[in-house]
Design a protein around this motif. Structure first.
Motif, short mmCIF file in Angstrom:
data_model
loop_
_atom_site.label_atom_id
_atom_site.label_comp_id
_atom_site.label_asym_id
_atom_site.label_seq_id
_atom_site.Cartn_x
_atom_site.Cartn_y
_atom_site.Cartn_z
N ASN A 195 46.27 37.80 40.85
CA ASN A 195 47.25 37.65 40.21
C ASN A 195 47.19 36.82 38.43
N TRP A 196 45.91 36.74 38.17
CA TRP A 196 45.35 36.76 36.67
C TRP A 196 45.73 37.74 35.72
N ILE A 238 48.31 39.67 48.75
CA ILE A 238 48.99 38.17 49.64
C ILE A 238 49.45 38.07 50.75
N TYR A 258 47.46 43.54 43.70
CA TYR A 258 48.39 41.89 43.88
C TYR A 258 48.90 41.77 45.36
N ARG A 282 49.30 39.22 34.90
CA ARG A 282 50.41 38.39 34.21
C ARG A 282 50.82 38.63 33.31
#
Length: 102
Positions: free
Chosen positions: A23-24, A50, A46, A27
């Motif tokens: 996630n980082w 999840i 990503y 961004r």
């Protein structure tokens, strides 16, 4: 069963940490500076992180429910199926005597 639950918990924790890292890396400003293939790869990674995290979380919940059922099965009256405590000598519902097994 305990080792399986421990391994599942560790895998879920690693998956959660990777999901946060993914996630980082996806961004906004990071995606603007990446080329299109790296950005696509980061976004797909990503999404899969999840998916894997939620699958492992569901497996953890299922393992916990199964472990609880096994513990409850151990402390049931063999005659009527009523729940009993470990210290009971007789069933409170039907009066069946419990013998200590060693």
């Amino acid at each position: 069963m305990k080792k399986i639950r421990l391994i599942l918990a560790a895998m879920t924790a690693v998956s959660a940490i990777y999901m946060i890292y993914a996630n980082w890396s996806v961004r906004g400003f990071q995606l603007l500076t990446m080329d299109s293939t790296a950005g696509h790869r980061a976004a797909v990674t990503y999404r899969w992180s999840i998916f894997v995290f939620f699958i492992l979380l569901a497996a953890n919940i299922l393992a916990a429910v199964l472990a609880k059922k096994q513990r409850e099965k151990k402390f049931r009256c063999p005659a009527c199926g009523a729940l009993r405590s470990e210290k009971d000598k007789f069933c409170k519902k039907c009066g069946h005597p419990f013998t200590k097994t060693r």
